[in-house]
Design an enzyme around this catalytic site. Structure first.
Site, mmCIF file in Angstrom:
data_model
loop_
_atom_site.group_PDB
_atom_site.id
_atom_site.type_symbol
_atom_site.label_atom_id
_atom_site.label_comp_id
_atom_site.label_asym_id
_atom_site.label_seq_id
_atom_site.Cartn_x
_atom_site.Cartn_y
_atom_site.Cartn_z
ATOM 1 N N LEU A 1 12.609 -19.781 -3.953
ATOM 2 C CA LEU A 1 11.580 -18.862 -3.447
ATOM 3 C C LEU A 1 10.393 -18.868 -4.397
ATOM 4 O O LEU A 1 10.581 -18.806 -5.621
ATOM 5 C CB LEU A 1 12.147 -17.444 -3.343
ATOM 6 C CG LEU A 1 11.162 -16.284 -3.134
ATOM 7 C CD1 LEU A 1 10.452 -16.414 -1.786
ATOM 8 C CD2 LEU A 1 11.881 -14.943 -3.214
ATOM 9 N N TRP B 1 2.881 7.949 -2.276
ATOM 10 C CA TRP B 1 4.303 8.220 -2.499
ATOM 11 C C TRP B 1 4.476 9.157 -3.686
ATOM 12 O O TRP B 1 5.252 10.118 -3.619
ATOM 13 C CB TRP B 1 5.044 6.913 -2.745
ATOM 14 C CG TRP B 1 6.521 7.073 -2.954
ATOM 15 C CD1 TRP B 1 7.499 7.024 -1.998
ATOM 16 C CD2 TRP B 1 7.192 7.311 -4.199
ATOM 17 N NE1 TRP B 1 8.726 7.229 -2.563
ATOM 18 C CE2 TRP B 1 8.576 7.393 -3.922
ATOM 19 C CE3 TRP B 1 6.767 7.451 -5.516
ATOM 20 C CZ2 TRP B 1 9.533 7.622 -4.907
ATOM 21 C CZ3 TRP B 1 7.713 7.684 -6.505
ATOM 22 C CH2 TRP B 1 9.075 7.771 -6.202
ATOM 23 N N HIS C 1 3.507 3.483 -8.831
ATOM 24 C CA HIS C 1 3.416 2.047 -9.109
ATOM 25 C C HIS C 1 4.725 1.523 -9.699
ATOM 26 O O HIS C 1 5.134 0.390 -9.413
ATOM 27 C CB HIS C 1 2.249 1.775 -10.065
ATOM 28 C CG HIS C 1 0.902 2.055 -9.456
ATOM 29 N ND1 HIS C 1 0.449 1.399 -8.329
ATOM 30 C CD2 HIS C 1 -0.083 2.927 -9.808
ATOM 31 C CE1 HIS C 1 -0.760 1.853 -8.009
ATOM 32 N NE2 HIS C 1 -1.098 2.780 -8.897
ATOM 33 N N ASP D 1 0.828 -1.200 0.000
ATOM 34 C CA ASP D 1 0.000 0.000 0.000
ATOM 35 C C ASP D 1 0.869 1.260 0.000
ATOM 36 O O ASP D 1 1.943 1.284 0.606
ATOM 37 C CB ASP D 1 -0.900 -0.003 1.240
ATOM 38 C CG ASP D 1 -2.121 0.875 1.082
ATOM 39 O OD1 ASP D 1 -2.321 1.444 -0.006
ATOM 40 O OD2 ASP D 1 -2.869 1.010 2.062
#
Length: 237
Positions: free
Chosen positions: A126, A20, A32, A15
Site C-alpha cells: 500500500l 469533533w 487532530h 475534515d
C-alpha cells in the site's frame, strides 16, 4: 464484505477534526490527535481490502492561514506520527509518499518525511501518500516548470506540445494512478483544491461523519458506493 470492484487510488479529505474536538469539549489539537488514530484505522482496513494507493489531505497550501499555534500542533503531531508509527508502517509493507511543495516546511519536518520515504521505498502492499503543503492549483502551475526543466536537461524542444503522459510524469503524485474514489468527511461537498488533475474522473463520496470517527464501517460504506457506480469515462456502456 464482498465487492466486485476495488478502487486502485482513494483520496481522502480528512475534515472535521476541530469540530469533533469542540463537540467533545476538548482543544482542537486533540481533534487532530484523534484524526491521526483514524489514519491508522484507514490504512489497516485498506490493507485488508488490498487497496493499493491512498492519498491523505494532511495540510493544504491554504491551511497556513490558520492560527500559528494550530499549525505548530499539526506539524508536531505529524512528526510524532512518523516517529511512533514508522516501524509498524514499514512492517506492514506500507510505502510512504509525499505530495506537495517543500518550501515553507521546516528542516525537521522535511527530514522526517524524507527518512520515512527512504525506509519504506521498497514496500509494495500500500502507498500512503501524505499531501502536505499541497494545493492543486500550485501543483499544476509548478508542474509546467518541472516539465520544461526536464526538457532542457534532455535538450528537447521547449515549444513542443505537452502530452498528458509527459505532464503526469512530473506531478507530485507520480507514479500513482488517477484517483478512482474521493472521500470527504464532515458534511462538506467540495474538493477544496485537492488533486484537481488526478480526480478528473473520480467518484465523489461525501459523508457527515467527522474524520476522527471514521472507521471500518465508514470506509466499507464508501467502498459499497464505489462498487455501485457505473463508470463510463465519457463513453457509453
Amino acid at each position: 464484505m464482498k465487492l466486485n470492484t476495488i478502487p486502485s487510488h482513494i483520496a481522502v479529505i480528512m475534515d472535521g477534526n476541530g469540530r469533533w474536538a469542540e463537540n467533545q469539549g476538548k482543544k482542537r489539537t486533540e481533534g487532530h490527535r484523534e484524526g491521526a488514530n483514524a489514519i491508522d484505522r484507514l490504512l489497516d482496513v485498506a490493507l485488508e481490502y488490498k487497496i493499493p494507493n491512498i492519498s491523505l489531505y494532511a495540510f493544504s497550501t491554504e491551511n497556513w492561514k490558520r492560527p500559528i499555534t494550530e499549525i505548530q500542533a499539526i506539524f508536531g503531531l505529524l512528526v510524532e506520527f512518523i516517529e511512533t508509527r514508522l516501524d509498524t508502517i514499514h512492517e506492514k509493507g506500507i510505502r510512504i509518499h509525499h505530495s506537495g511543495a517543500r518550501n515553507k516546511l521546516s528542516k525537521t519536518v522535511l527530514s522526517k518525511i524524507d527518512h520515512a520515504m527512504a525506509v519504506t521505498k521498497k514496500n509494495k502492499k500500500l502507498t500512503a501518500n501524505f499531501c502536505l503543503n499541497y494545493g492543486g492549483h500550485e501543483e499544476i502551475l509548478s508542474n509546467f516548470s518541472r516539465v520544461m526543466a526536464a526538457r532542457k536537461a534532455k535538450k528537447e524542444p521547449l515549444d513542443k506540445a505537452i502530452s498528458s503522459k509527459e505532464f503526469e510524469k512530473y506531478l507530485y503524485t507520480s507514479p500513482l494512478p488517477p484517483v478512482d474514489l474521493l472521500i470527504r468527511t464532515a458534511g462538506e461537498q467540495r474538493i477544496s483544491n485537492f488533486l484537481l488533475w488526478q480526480s478528473a474522473y473520480a467518484e465523489m463520496y461525501f459523508t457527515g461523519t467527522l474524520w476522527p470517527d471514521f472507521g471500518r464501517t465508514s470506509l466499507e460504506e464508501a467502498l459499497q458506493f464505489f462498487d455501485s457506480r457505473k463508470r463510463k469515462f465519457g463513453g457509453l456502456l
